[in-house]
Design an enzyme around this catalytic site. Structure first.
Site, PDB file in Angstrom:
ATOM      1  N   HIS A   1       0.655  -1.266   0.018  1.00  0.00           N
ATOM      2  CA  HIS A   1      -0.018  -0.015   0.105  1.00  0.00           C
ATOM      3  C   HIS A   1       0.760   1.176   0.314  1.00  0.00           C
ATOM      4  O   HIS A   1       1.943   1.159   0.232  1.00  0.00           O
ATOM      5  CB  HIS A   1      -1.012   0.050   1.119  1.00  0.00           C
ATOM      6  N   ARG A  39      17.041  -1.267 -11.712  1.00  0.00           N
ATOM      7  CA  ARG A  39      17.199  -1.600 -13.264  1.00  0.00           C
ATOM      8  C   ARG A  39      17.950  -2.979 -13.271  1.00  0.00           C
ATOM      9  O   ARG A  39      18.877  -3.241 -12.480  1.00  0.00           O
ATOM     10  CB  ARG A  39      18.181  -0.316 -13.803  1.00  0.00           C
TER      11      ARG A  39
END
Length: 184
Positions: free
Chosen positions: A68, A132
């Site tokens: 959340h 990444r």
């Protein structure tokens, strides 16, 4: 006092078959086989039923998994939620944060300190902020195999679980002339 608490906790787990994930499972967490959650891992307890973790997964110390994001609550009256799915054979490095709505595929390594804000496909190594992809898991493992041929490798006897001695610790540090080694 700290070591006494450690011993008592170990005894309690053995005697009472303590399951630290029991409350999480009761609230809806899905966890596969051979799951390892190390010290100070935080799983989003308030939205735990949005988290699914596969088989053979390790979460290193201080990993946070969030399902959340309450940054919208004050302004919109709603909290943003998102399912988090972690595949099989995944290692998440120490201090990493996985954000809501992220899927991590099978056979993935997430580098320490990474913030995973986007999906990571299967068979990849990812690191950074934001995380990444840096290489494939195959390329990463090949580099490590080659490294193992150059650097010292130590047996399980050299671990805390097997009561590594002071002499063995000194031996490890002496043999690791290039600062790197491997232990079972």
């Amino acid at each position: 006092m700290g070591s006494l608490r450690y011993v008592l906790r170990k005894i309690r787990r053995c005697v009472f078959r303590y399951d630290p994930l029991q409350k999480h499972r009761e609230r809806g967490l899905v966890v596969g086989k051979n799951f390892h959650m190390l010290a100070d891992v935080i799983l989003d307890y308030a939205h735990i039923w949005h988290i699914e973790i596969g088989d053979d997964v390790t979460l290193a110390p201080r990993v946070h998994i969030l399902a959340h994001d309450a940054s919208t609550k004050m302004h919109l009256g709603y909290t943003r939620i998102g399912k988090v799915k972690i595949g099989n054979r995944v290692f998440v490095g120490a201090g990493s944060i996985i954000l809501p709505g992220v899927t991590i595929g099978d056979n993935v390594v997430i580098g320490a300190g990474s913030i995973v804000s986007r999906d990571i496909p299967a068979g990849q190594v990812a690191a950074g902020n934001p995380a990444r992809i840096i290489c494939t898991i195959d390329a990463f493992l090949q580099r490590r195999r080659e490294e193992m041929e150059k650097f010292p490798c130590f047996s399980e006897a050299y671990t805390i679980a097997r009561n590594v001695t002071a002499e063995m610790k000194n031996e490890m540090n002496t043999r690791m002339t290039d600062r790197i080694g491997y232990v079972v």
